[in-house]
Design a protein around this motif. Structure first.
Motif, PDB file in Angstrom:
ATOM      1  N   GLU A 255       0.855  -1.194   0.000  1.00 10.74           N
ATOM      2  CA  GLU A 255       0.000   0.000   0.000  1.00 10.74           C
ATOM      3  C   GLU A 255       0.874   1.221   0.000  1.00 10.74           C
ATOM      4  O   GLU A 255       1.420   1.518   1.043  1.00 10.74           O
ATOM      5  CB  GLU A 255      -0.865  -0.029   1.268  1.00 10.74           C
ATOM      6  CG  GLU A 255      -2.298   0.472   1.162  1.00 10.74           C
ATOM      7  CD  GLU A 255      -3.006   0.255  -0.165  1.00 10.74           C
ATOM      8  OE1 GLU A 255      -3.053   1.224  -0.927  1.00 10.74           O
ATOM      9  OE2 GLU A 255      -3.504  -0.837  -0.455  1.00 10.74           O
ATOM     10  N   PRO A 256       1.150   2.005  -1.004  1.00  9.40           N
ATOM     11  CA  PRO A 256       0.721   1.807  -2.382  1.00  9.40           C
ATOM     12  C   PRO A 256       1.423   0.581  -2.977  1.00  9.40           C
ATOM     13  O   PRO A 256       2.518   0.245  -2.547  1.00  9.40           O
ATOM     14  CB  PRO A 256       1.212   3.081  -3.071  1.00  9.40           C
ATOM     15  CG  PRO A 256       2.357   3.539  -2.246  1.00  9.40           C
ATOM     16  CD  PRO A 256       2.025   3.166  -0.854  1.00  9.40           C
ATOM     17  N   SER A 257       0.795  -0.031  -3.977  1.00  6.24           N
ATOM     18  CA  SER A 257       1.321  -1.286  -4.516  1.00  6.24           C
ATOM     19  C   SER A 257       2.446  -0.992  -5.509  1.00  6.24           C
ATOM     20  O   SER A 257       2.187  -0.744  -6.673  1.00  6.24           O
ATOM     21  CB  SER A 257       0.185  -2.040  -5.194  1.00  6.24           C
ATOM     22  OG  SER A 257       0.657  -3.212  -5.740  1.00  6.24           O
ATOM     23  N   ILE A 258       3.683  -0.992  -5.038  1.00 11.32           N
ATOM     24  CA  ILE A 258       4.794  -0.679  -5.935  1.00 11.32           C
ATOM     25  C   ILE A 258       5.909  -1.705  -5.792  1.00 11.32           C
ATOM     26  O   ILE A 258       6.017  -2.386  -4.781  1.00 11.32           O
ATOM     27  CB  ILE A 258       5.385   0.728  -5.679  1.00 11.32           C
ATOM     28  CG1 ILE A 258       5.825   0.867  -4.229  1.00 11.32           C
ATOM     29  CG2 ILE A 258       4.407   1.802  -6.051  1.00 11.32           C
ATOM     30  CD1 ILE A 258       6.516   2.171  -3.949  1.00 11.32           C
ATOM     31  N   VAL A 259       6.733  -1.810  -6.830  1.00 14.38           N
ATOM     32  CA  VAL A 259       7.880  -2.711  -6.845  1.00 14.38           C
ATOM     33  C   VAL A 259       9.098  -1.863  -7.145  1.00 14.38           C
ATOM     34  O   VAL A 259       9.033  -0.977  -7.986  1.00 14.38           O
ATOM     35  CB  VAL A 259       7.734  -3.747  -7.982  1.00 14.38           C
ATOM     36  CG1 VAL A 259       8.883  -4.725  -7.937  1.00 14.38           C
ATOM     37  CG2 VAL A 259       6.426  -4.447  -7.901  1.00 14.38           C
ATOM     38  N   MET A 260      10.201  -2.149  -6.479  1.00 17.85           N
ATOM     39  CA  MET A 260      11.439  -1.448  -6.824  1.00 17.85           C
ATOM     40  C   MET A 260      12.420  -2.486  -7.343  1.00 17.85           C
ATOM     41  O   MET A 260      12.608  -3.533  -6.726  1.00 17.85           O
ATOM     42  CB  MET A 260      12.005  -0.765  -5.587  1.00 17.85           C
ATOM     43  CG  MET A 260      13.209   0.076  -5.891  1.00 17.85           C
ATOM     44  SD  MET A 260      13.548   1.108  -4.475  1.00 17.85           S
ATOM     45  CE  MET A 260      14.822   2.137  -5.123  1.00 17.85           C
ATOM     46  N   THR A 261      13.013  -2.204  -8.497  1.00 12.72           N
ATOM     47  CA  THR A 261      13.943  -3.173  -9.062  1.00 12.72           C
ATOM     48  C   THR A 261      15.297  -2.516  -9.225  1.00 12.72           C
ATOM     49  O   THR A 261      15.427  -1.293  -9.203  1.00 12.72           O
ATOM     50  CB  THR A 261      13.470  -3.652 -10.441  1.00 12.72           C
ATOM     51  OG1 THR A 261      13.378  -2.508 -11.291  1.00 12.72           O
ATOM     52  CG2 THR A 261      12.131  -4.320 -10.343  1.00 12.72           C
ATOM     53  N   TYR A 262      16.283  -3.356  -9.398  1.00  7.95           N
ATOM     54  CA  TYR A 262      17.650  -2.865  -9.593  1.00  7.95           C
ATOM     55  C   TYR A 262      18.194  -3.502 -10.864  1.00  7.95           C
ATOM     56  O   TYR A 262      18.065  -4.720 -11.057  1.00  7.95           O
ATOM     57  CB  TYR A 262      18.505  -3.257  -8.393  1.00  7.95           C
ATOM     58  CG  TYR A 262      19.951  -2.867  -8.529  1.00  7.95           C
ATOM     59  CD1 TYR A 262      20.316  -1.524  -8.496  1.00  7.95           C
ATOM     60  CD2 TYR A 262      20.948  -3.826  -8.699  1.00  7.95           C
ATOM     61  CE1 TYR A 262      21.631  -1.153  -8.621  1.00  7.95           C
ATOM     62  CE2 TYR A 262      22.265  -3.465  -8.820  1.00  7.95           C
ATOM     63  CZ  TYR A 262      22.609  -2.118  -8.787  1.00  7.95           C
ATOM     64  OH  TYR A 262      23.918  -1.748  -8.909  1.00  7.95           O
ATOM     65  N   ASP A 263      18.733  -2.685 -11.725  1.00  8.54           N
ATOM     66  CA  ASP A 263      19.287  -3.205 -12.976  1.00  8.54           C
ATOM     67  C   ASP A 263      20.773  -3.449 -12.758  1.00  8.54           C
ATOM     68  O   ASP A 263      21.535  -2.500 -12.538  1.00  8.54           O
ATOM     69  CB  ASP A 263      19.059  -2.176 -14.088  1.00  8.54           C
ATOM     70  CG  ASP A 263      19.468  -2.730 -15.433  1.00  8.54           C
ATOM     71  OD1 ASP A 263      20.467  -3.473 -15.468  1.00  8.54           O
ATOM     72  OD2 ASP A 263      18.794  -2.425 -16.421  1.00  8.54           O
ATOM     73  N   THR A 264      21.183  -4.701 -12.809  1.00  8.65           N
ATOM     74  CA  THR A 264      22.569  -5.001 -12.435  1.00  8.65           C
ATOM     75  C   THR A 264      23.552  -4.502 -13.476  1.00  8.65           C
ATOM     76  O   THR A 264      24.713  -4.308 -13.177  1.00  8.65           O
ATOM     77  CB  THR A 264      22.761  -6.519 -12.267  1.00  8.65           C
ATOM     78  OG1 THR A 264      22.181  -7.154 -13.402  1.00  8.65           O
ATOM     79  CG2 THR A 264      22.081  -6.996 -11.023  1.00  8.65           C
TER      80      THR A 264
END
Length: 1951
Positions: A255-264
């Protein structure tokens, strides 16, 4: 906060610290398998890991540490309670090897292990996850509220599967088709990251990469790939699978529905929004497969699926590389039920199992497993073994066409990517990410990049339309570690030098001082760290595992250099300094597990401590003020203000709770620019505890001995002033001590420093504090706080020169607001700087004044309120607007007419949300304002506790509404409303209603666990689970229930009473006894069907025990010696298989005891399967019964298959009928297939001939009828129509028992087209009615069309029928089919076909039996013509029969040549029986008296006829059949009522054995007996179409001749009556004692064409009439609270009550006794008191209160306050008053008014003693008086004159009069002087101040300012005054008292 000198001084003290160790660790040590797991030597894992970076360690050790690191991990979260209330504890999920332990607990509560799980292979990860089940998939349709159910679960990830355990206790296992690197819980379900292995892509031509992220929305759903939507070049968005293996998830939030990604590769962090896929996006992804494009279309789906499928075919079980399954596989499986192993091919599309099925079923959904097997690594067990994989058994039966793509379910949208910097390190992946909120509600996403010692914070907010998130700029904070402190909206940062610093957002608050840990000292010691010292060990297990960084960890394991960061950092100078100076003590090197405001610190010596960061404020008052001030200031200033306050409040050794307010005042005034040192009253505020750094240190007092100054200090202290004004001081008559005017009070005035933070905002802050002051007045528990606040407000008002406000405060608190004190002079120049807010009003807003104006009906201004802070003000304003002003729009969304929102500029969006809470749900019926108000209040969450803390005057209108609603509530209000109005009976009803099915059964109320008989043999007769309690209420006068039990029991041997004749030999005698027993056994075998009816749905089985099935006892006992008589002795011939149907019925009877609400699952059904073959028939019946009560839908398809393949005829019959009944009318495809296998006509013509037993075919045909009931399905109808006339086949097939097959086809056809009549859509070419007519009367067989003509070419070699129709076979089926198709249509033309023939010639053509069916069919079609009298019955008999028939009583025969008397007589009785049976159908379950009398007359006639000499003509068999039919018709009409006359008839028939009485007649008689007591009196019959169809099957009027006879009608169909039974018993249950009781109810019928609307009174418990006939049901007074169930709005509410056992909670009114204790109503207390009405108050003895109420509070009130003691004296009068008040409250049923009465009385007494130091209570009395004289109240009284008195009519006038007199006496005794000086603005003498304030309030005298403005000075006469006072809204009575002063008129005009 620039100056660092100041910064160094301030520190924040953290709360007490305690050692922390995960709770699971201790539990693991005690775990039984701990020895084998060698957990005993589990050290704190950090010791092992910390040695990683140390130089010179042997490599082997490193491997160990790698293993050890995975040994344990844990995560904490804030405790969540099931109910949803606030709880303050931590929940911990601890993982060690293969155990997962979930525990709860906190500092204050002991920690407990909640659940522990052990799995077979090591746990990779455990997490909490909530799955949502969309409502339509679930079968719990009665759960009210939102469209989805949330299933809270724990997920345990193992190597090859994931186990999911829900809190409700369901377990699922989902196989993982690939190696999972990580699992994340999302808002929608689970998200998997596939671990990327290097040898992933097979060496075939290069393909697109496979998806790397997958979602699983529920353990029973497929695992589907995630898609990503990215903007294209020209704005066209592309949707594609996420297949980029360089992207790693580092954080996921719900909540909020978020994703955090990492670009290697690029070393960048990106944030995505996670949401469900929209349908058009699914299509886009799927379309890609058609246009196979360039490789950069990441994963075009066809090749993806092809690739997956190349694995999943698993064709060669040997050669495939994935087959090393067996050993690993067998362990990693947790066995739950056989159904997991394989499924039979024919039911493939049960694969679309709904989630609501039992968890054991869909453990891995098919397709999911097969589609994704693509990790090439052989160590992951694949599920393709022959044993486990469904596809190896029949690999093509349900493999989807090759290219069918996988439909994605979740999608991510790009939101933000961090900007590229030049100096980007390779490994800058965030090791910790969290979302934090600052003190003003701004949100930040923070991620810690450890390699750069940086915490990066990104501010983000929702866009205005709530659709997306907008990200702002990045702020960097130097940090080694960080953790959010959610409880107080801050975050904790561990900075480079080892200090803990608190930040709010990106604003630094201050350092945190931890008592017990030395602060990092600054002495430098130069030695280098020894190699063995633990360096900055970042690799504690907490880090990666806590934040789930498995991919990172793998990277670490493979890299040759362990932990690059450590070695590189050794050369970083600051790092070395850190290490060196911290060698001296322990230091903190990591933070973890933040929950609410607690966080764990990991110390360098491998211990962990948990600290609590202190709250922003603890006192309610300070919290409120801070909130208010925060809401009004601009955000930046607000944050600074809060930071300053936080530092002041939480300095080490800060203030205690009591002086928190004083500290707040000082802090706030300093920030406004006051010099609190110089201000006399703030200087004297006492701070316990050490001084806060905000306040400059006080002047040190040199002398130890004390001085005068000290005494003055004491006198002028707040404490002294409060004490003086305290009522105790008055009571003790203490003389006031006056301090000398302190020297510097007037000597100089002080000025403000205008450069301070809040100076410009003083007016705004003042106004907000004033509103908070008004808000606190509405909470009677906040009195202390108000007094404190008023002092501050007065000071500010003086300084701002706001006379109106000062006057206002003076009127409220005359004792506190004395003559003028020190003022700070703010010069005009400075005032110019001040920010004057738009909402500031010169007249003080007053909530009481506002209410008063409303009550008096004057116009009102909108009342200003602060959203979220002044919620009470809002509530009170809106409710008064609704209830008093009658404005219904007040509670709708916009309450803006009455409320005026105050916001600082930026706060637009939040406010709208606030209002939505209050939106009013119109779903509930609302007739009056009172109801609307009560429902609205419970919607906004207002409870009784809130009501009790409202001041009594304000609460009065609300209480009035509640009192009104309590008298006449609606039955369907939600539980919260019923609690609010104090109707426990209703709230309990509502509460039961909201339970989910399983739990609700009947609750503890009607539990039937009363052991019924003590004798052991009673126990197994199968009838001891009946609810005795209710039955004894229904039939209280006699023992008819025991009698029924005696008649129906079949578990004990029967008595065989044969007298041995002298001439008979012993052997003959034995044979005679056995023959007699054989006759009796015909009866015994017929009993179970009736027993099933009697015990219908009466039992809730225990899931761990088998269902007890009473044995069917066919033995006998012969008196006098009680010798056993046995049929199996071989002396006489006994028919083979005689008891097989009887035991089938016995099984059905046992199974039907199970109530539909019971919780039963597939496993339990299988568990009941008997071990011995003899009991197979009983089990077959048990299965049928489970189908009839709806439980068979839970049986796994696999098991259904097992049963059918056994080929046991009975089991097949029971199962097919059961499954079909459970799926009644659903056209379920799977069941249709199941049935079609057993019906040759439904199979394709080329199919192999299956040898299906005839009875099974019959059952299957009826099954088709049930599944397609009422659907008018064309193909089914066509086949069934042909099957009625199915000719016998050439090879003897279809030759035996053809009648029952034809009848079944007819019944089934009737069901399929049930009630459709002539509008059968699309079947006109079938000519259904004509074809049926032909079957009925005979004629040429038509040419068989359709696909089956091949089969019927050659005629039978056995039966010669020719090409005419065999009417004897086809007539019954066709007749009943016509009856059902045209049921209730009143179609005359069809009915005339069915008219009985009226010539002798034609009569000879029809079997008399068929006349019964024709008459029945004709009457059912002409439904509305059926009348309950004998005239109508006889009208069905044709004239020829009527004229020539023998009357039923005749003695000798008339002679006649040309008429066959036998034919006529038989036709006569059968036609009469048919008409009577139709009467039974028409009035089934209605207990219609006329119908009963009519049928009873015919039944007795038939009985006489049997014994008449003419019986031989008609034939005994025919008469017995007709009598049985009549008995059944009688029982149908009286179903469930247990009527005595019918019971006597049944008992009479029970005793008749032998002779003509065969098995079938016994069956009919005992069915009648069972119907009469259907479900133990709880059930009755319905007359809906589907019920009539079921009853026609069950009561078909041709009874079997012996127990194995199924020739004309399949015996199993006798049980279909269950489909017509419906619960209609209403049982009142007393809510206080929780026992069933009697109550009077009034039932109102809707008007119909036969009768007008009518009401009748019934004494419940009673069977209700059919609900569709009723308009409403009322529980009538006077004994019970009235309750109305209105059925005009729909019957669902009542239906749900009836289906849950019919429990209707009722509540006795005060002083009443139940009908059981006091049948005539002469003993109730009110009856006694009415006789001497006048002296009631005196006559009321407090002891008698127990009869009126069960409330313990009232008991003790009566005890302590109303009982006279010895030397009472003047107190006697108070006691009498209390007694009469108590009596009044209890008899009027509003005990909650007791405190109000007493408060009014006390206040008036205080006023008389002139001790009112605050005028709060006077205001309340004024509001009470105004309410009762208000127009709205008067109107309500006139509309409803007999409504109970809400307050005693004599009490208020007396009180009013006393107040008037007291104030007038004061006026005459010198009060006029002080009043005059007040009005002319001169100071008043102190002693008069409080009385003056009372006078001003009570008479609403305007302020001097208003008087001056009104120009009242020059008035000369009274009339002029009247005119001028008109605008000021001053009442005339006040004017009379003011006039003498204003007119300068010496004589007073007090009247």
């Amino acid at each position: 906060m620039s100056d660092h000198s100041d910064e160094a001084a301030t520190m924040i003290a953290a709360g007490d610290l305690q050692e922390f160790a995960p709770r699971g660790r201790e539990h693991c040590r005690r775990h039984p398998s701990a020895l084998t797991l060698q957990l005993r030597r589990l050290q704190p894992a950090s010791e092992l890991c910390s040695s990683d970076g140390a130089a010179g360690l042997v490599g082997s050790l490193r491997e160990v540490t790698i293993h050890e690191r995975q040994r344990e991990s844990w995560q904490l979260r804030k405790g969540a309670s099931d109910v949803g209330e606030e709880v303050d504890y931590d929940e911990e999920l601890y993982v060690a090897i293969n155990m997962v332990i979930w525990s709860k607990g906190s500092k204050t509560q002991a920690s407990t292990v909640y659940k522990a799980f052990t799995v077979d292979s090591p746990v990779l990860q455990a997490l909490w996850c909530d799955f949502t089940i969309p409502q339509e998939k679930s079968d719990k349709a009665d759960v009210s509220g939102s469209g989805e159910i949330i299933e809270k679960c724990i997920c345990i990830l193992q190597n090859s599967c994931i186990n999911v355990h829900s809190i409700e206790g369901k377990d699922y296992i989902a196989a993982l088709p690939f190696q999972v690197a990580n699992v994340w819980p999302t808002k929608y379900g689970l998200l998997f990251e596939r671990s990327s292995s290097s040898h992933e892509v097979p060496p075939s031509p290069p393909r697109e990469p496979l998806p790397t992220m997958f979602s699983m929305l529920h353990p029973l759903d497929e695992i589907t790939p995630l898609v990503c939507k990215s903007g294209g070049v020209f704005g066209s968005a592309r949707v594609q699978y996420v297949a980029d293996y360089t992207m790693r998830i580092v954080f996921l939030n719900t909540e909020p529905s978020i994703v955090m990604t990492y670009d290697t590769v690029q070393s960048l962090h990106t944030v995505w929004a996670l949401r469900r896929v929209k349908p058009e996006e699914q299509n886009m992804v799927l379309k890609f497969s058609e246009q196979l494009g360039t490789p950069q279309h990441m994963a075009t789906s066809s090749s993806l699926t092809a690739h997956l499928r190349s694995f999943s075919k698993g064709d060669s079980p040997v050669g495939s590389p994935f087959q090393n399954y067996s050993s690993i596989h067998s362990q990693s499986r947790s066995v739950s039920s056989p159904s997991m192993q394989s499924r039979s091919p024919s039911i493939s599309n049960m694969a679309a199992l709904s989630r609501s099925h039992s968890p054991a079923l869909g453990v891995h959904s098919f397709s999911g497993v097969q589609r994704f097997n693509f990790s090439g690594s052989a160590q992951s067990p694949r599920r393709h073994s022959i044993t486990h994989s469904p596809n190896s058994t029949s690999s093509d039966s349900f493999l989807v066409p090759e290219t069918e793509p996988i439909v994605p379910e979740l999608c991510i949208d790009h939101l933000w990517t961090e900007t590229v910097t030049n100096m980007r390190e390779k490994n800058s992946q965030a090791s910790k990410v969290f979302i934090t909120t600052d003190l003003c509600g701004q949100k930040f996403l923070c991620f810690l990049v450890e390699s750069q010692l940086q915490l990066r914070c990104v501010k983000f907010q929702e866009s205005n339309d709530k659709s997306q998130l907008i990200f702002g700029s990045v702020t960097n904070i130097q940090a080694k570690d960080a953790a959010p402190v959610e409880g107080i909206d801050t975050l904790l940062v561990l900075d480079g030098s080892g200090n803990l610093v608190l930040y709010s957002g990106v604003v630094r608050v201050g350092k945190v001082f931890i008592p017990g840990l030395p602060a990092p000292s600054l002495t430098m010691s130069n030695q280098m760290p020894r190699p063995s010292t633990p360096l900055d060990s970042v690799s504690t297990p907490s880090k990666p595992l806590n934040k789930h960084l498995a991919p990172l960890e793998e990277g670490v394991l493979l890299s040759p250099v362990p932990e690059l960061r450590d070695s590189s950092k050794l050369h970083d100078s600051t790092y070395i300094e850190d290490c060196t100076f911290q060698q001296l003590g322990t230091f903190i090197h990591a933070l973890r597990d933040p929950v609410h405001n607690r966080v764990t610190l990991e110390l360098s010596n491998n211990t962990m401590v948990r600290i609590a960061i202190p709250e922003i404020a603890t006192s309610e008052l300070v919290k409120r003020c801070l909130q208010g001030v925060k809401a009004i200031l601009p955000k930046e200033i607000a944050v600074q203000m809060l930071v300053k306050w936080y530092n002041a409040y939480n300095a080490p050794g800060g203030p205690s709770y009591h002086s928190e307010w004083n500290l707040f005042v000082t802090c706030l005034m300093n920030m406004m620019g006051y010099n609190t040192e110089r201000l006399s009253w703030t200087r004297n505020l006492d701070f316990e505890g050490s001084l806060s750094p905000v306040i400059a240190p006080k002047k040190a007092r040199p002398s130890e001995t004390g001085s005068d100054e000290d005494w003055e200090y004491l006198l002028s202290s707040d404490y002294h002033k409060n004490f003086e004004s305290h009522p105790v001081a008055k009571a003790l008559r203490l003389d006031p001590l006056e301090a000398l005017a302190s020297k510097d009070d007037f000597s100089q005035s002080l000025s403000l420093d205008s450069s301070t933070l809040l100076f410009t905002h003083i007016p705004a802050i003042f106004f907000v504090l004033h509103l908070i002051y008004e808000e606190l007045k509405l909470n009677s528990l906040m009195g202390e706080g108000i007094r404190s606040l008023v002092v501050l407000l007065v000071q500010l008002a003086r300084d701002l020169k706001l006379d109106a406000y000062i006057d206002y405060y003076y009127r409220d608190y005359p004792a506190l607001v004395k003559a003028s004190r020190q003022t700070c002079v703010i010069d005009q120049v400075q005032t110019g700087f001040m920010h004057q807010p738009a909402f500031f009003s010169p007249e003080p807003p007053s909530i009481f004044q506002w209410l008063s104006s409303c009550l008096k009906g004057e116009g009102v201004q909108p009342y200003p309120y602060l959203p979220g802070i002044c919620e009470r003000s809002k509530l009170v304003v809106v409710s008064v607007a609704l209830y008093i002003l009658g404005d219904e729009s007040a509670v709708s969304n916009e309450a803006s007419h009455y409320l005026y929102k105050i916001t600082s500029g930026q706060r637009k969006q939040q406010m709208e949300q606030d209002d939505n809470r209050c939106s009013f749900r119109h779903s509930t019926s609302v007739s009056s304002l009172a109801e609307k108000l009560v429902i609205w209040m419970s919607d906004v969450g207002f409870t009784l506790r809130d009501l009790e803390s409202l001041p009594f005057g304000v609460a009065l209108p609300i209480r009035d509404a509640i009192y009104y609603c309590r008298e006449q509530p609606a039955s369907d209000w939600p539980e919260a409303v019923c609690l609010l109005i104090g109707r426990q009976d209703l709230s309990k009803q509502a509460c039961e209603g909201n339970l989910q099915k399983g739990k609700s059964s009947v609750g503890p109320v009607l539990s039937s666990d009363i052991p019924s008989g003590t004798e052991s043999e009673e126990d197994e007769d199968g009838m001891n689970d009946m609810n005795e309690e209710v039955m004894s209420l229904i039939w209280s006068e006699d023992l008819r229930v025991q009698e029924v039990r005696r008649l129906l029991q079949s578990a004990r041997p029967v008595r065989v009473n044969v007298v041995q004749m002298p001439e008979a030999s012993d052997h003959e005698y034995i044979e005679e006894k056995e023959n007699r027993l054989l006759q009796l056994c015909q009866r015994t075998m017929a009993l179970p069907v009736g027993r099933g009816m009697f015990t219908l749905f009466s039992y809730h089985p225990i899931p761990t025990e088998q269902l007890p099935i009473p044995k069917l006892n066919l033995m006998g006992r012969a008196p006098p010696r009680n010798t056993t008589v046995d049929l199996n002795s071989g002396n006489i011939d006994v028919p083979p298989n005689m008891a097989c149907w009887a035991s089938f019925h016995n099984g059905v009877a046992a199974g039907l005891k199970i109530a539909p609400a019971s919780q039963i699952d597939s496993a339990w059904i299988v568990y009941n399967k008997p071990k011995i073959a003899e009991l197979a028939n009983e089990y077959a019946g048990f299965l049928m019964a489970l189908g009839l009560n709806g439980h068979l839908t839970k049986l796994a398809t696999l098991n259904i298959h097992d049963y059918l393949t056994k080929g046991h005829e009975m089991t097949s019959i029971g199962l097919l009928l059961g499954v079909s009944a459970a799926k009644l009318g659903t056209m379920d495809m799977a069941i249709t297939r199941l049935l079609s296998i057993h019906i040759p006509a439904l199979l394709p013509p080329t199919s192999t001939e299956l040898d299906v037993p005839h009875n099974v075919q019959v059952a299957a045909v009826i099954g088709i009828g049930l599944v397609y009931q009422g659907t008018a399905h064309r193909h089914t109808a066509e086949v069934l129509l042909a099957e009625i006339g199915r000719p016998p086949g050439p090879e003897m097939e279809y030759c035996t028992d053809r009648e029952s097959y034809s009848l079944a086809s007819g019944l089934a056809l009737g069901m399929v087209c049930l009630g459709h009549g002539s509008n059968l859509i699309g079947m006109s070419d079938l000519n259904v009615p004509e074809q049926l007519y032909q079957y009925m009367v005979g004629g040429h067989r038509r040419f068989q069309a359709g696909m089956h003509r091949e089969k019927h070419k050659s005629p039978s070699y056995q039966i010669k029928e020719g090409d005419t129709i065999n009417v004897d076979v086809t007539c019954p089926g066709a007749t009943l089919a016509l009856a059902m198709i045209y049921l209730k249509t009143n179609n005359r033309s069809i009915a005339d076909w069915l008219q009985a023939p009226d010539t002798m010639y034609l009569l000879d053509f029809v079997k008399p039996e068929f006349l019964l069916l024709r008459t029945l069919a004709r009457c059912l079609i002409l439904w509305d013509d059926i009348l309950p009298n004998s005239k109508w019955v006889n009208s069905n008999v044709p004239q020829i029969i009527r004229e020539n028939s023998i009357s039923l009583q005749a003695t000798e025969l008339p002679s006649s040549e040309d008429l066959s008397l036998e034919t006529l007589a038989q036709a006569h009785v059968y036609i009469i029986a048919g008409a009577c049976l139709s009467l039974g159908f028409r009035f089934a379950g209605s207990e219609n008296l006329a119908a009963f009398k009519c049928l009873y007359k015919y039944a007795t006639d038939f009985l006489k006829c049997l014994s008449a000499p003419t019986a031989s003509i008609t034939g005994h068999y025919n008469l017995e059949t007709c009598l049985s039919v009549l008995l059944l018709a009688l029982a149908m009409v009286m179903a469930g009522s247990g009527n005595l006359k019918v019971l006597q008839l049944c008992r009479f028939m029970h005793k008749k054995t032998g002779g003509e009485m065969n098995y079938g007649f016994h069956l009919a008689h005992h069915m009648a007996l069972g119907l009469l007591f259907l479900g133990g009196g709880r059930y009755s019959l319905s007359t809906s179409n589907s019920s009539i169809a079921a009853l026609l099957c069950a009561l078909y009027p041709h009874f079997p001749v012996h127990s194995t006879d199924n020739r004309y009608h399949l015996q199993a169909l006798r049980h279909l009556y269950v489909l017509a039974a419906e619960p209609r018993l209403l049982t009142p249950v007393d809510v206080d004692s929780n026992t069933p009781c009697y109550a009077l109810i009034e039932v109102t019928y809707k008007g119909t064409q036969w009768y007008a609307e009518a009401t009748e009174e019934l004494m419940a418990p009673t069977l209700l009439p059919e609900l569709h006939l009723l308009k409403q049901i009322r529980v009538k007074g006077p004994r019970y609270w009235e309750l109305l169930i209105d059925l005009s709005k729909g019957t669902n509410h009542l239906k749900s009550i009836l289906s849950k056992g019919g429990v209707l909670y009722v509540k006795l009114r005060a002083g009443q006794l139940s009908y059981k204790e006091d049948p005539m109503g002469w003993r109730s207390l009110l009856a006694q008191t009415v006789t001497h009405r006048n002296s009631e108050a005196r006559a009321f003895k407090p002891e008698a209160i127990s009869a009126f109420t069960s409330d313990p509070a009232l008991f003790s009130f009566a005890d302590y306050f109303c009982k006279p003691t010895v030397n009472m004296g003047q107190k006697q009068e108070i006691l009498d008053l209390f007694s009469s008040i108590l009596y009044e409250c209890v008899t009027q049923e509003n005990p909650e008014m007791l405190p109000t009465y007493i408060a009014i009385d006390q206040a008036v007494r205080r006023l008389e003693r002139k001790e009112m130091s605050e005028t709060f209570e006077l205001w309340q009395i004024k509001l009470v008086l105004e309410f009762f004289s208000s127009r709205s109240h008067q109107e309500r009284m006139s509309r409803n004159p007999n409504r109970g008195l809400f307050m005693n009519s004599e009490f208020l006038p007396v009180m009013k009069c006393t107040i008037d007199n007291t104030l007038d006496q004061w006026l005459q005794a010198g009060g006029d002087v002080s009043l005059h000086s007040y009005l002319s603005g001169q100071p008043t003498e102190e002693s008069q101040l409080s009385m003056l304030a009372c006078f001003l309030i009570y008479h609403s005298v305007p302020t001097p300012g208003q008087l001056a403005a009104g120009g009242l000075e020059g008035s000369t006469n009274f009339s002029e005054l009247l005119l001028k006072f008109k605008q000021l809204n001053v009442p005339v009575r006040a004017l009379l008292r003011l006039a003498p002063l204003l007119l300068r008129n010496p004589q007073a005009m007090v009247l």
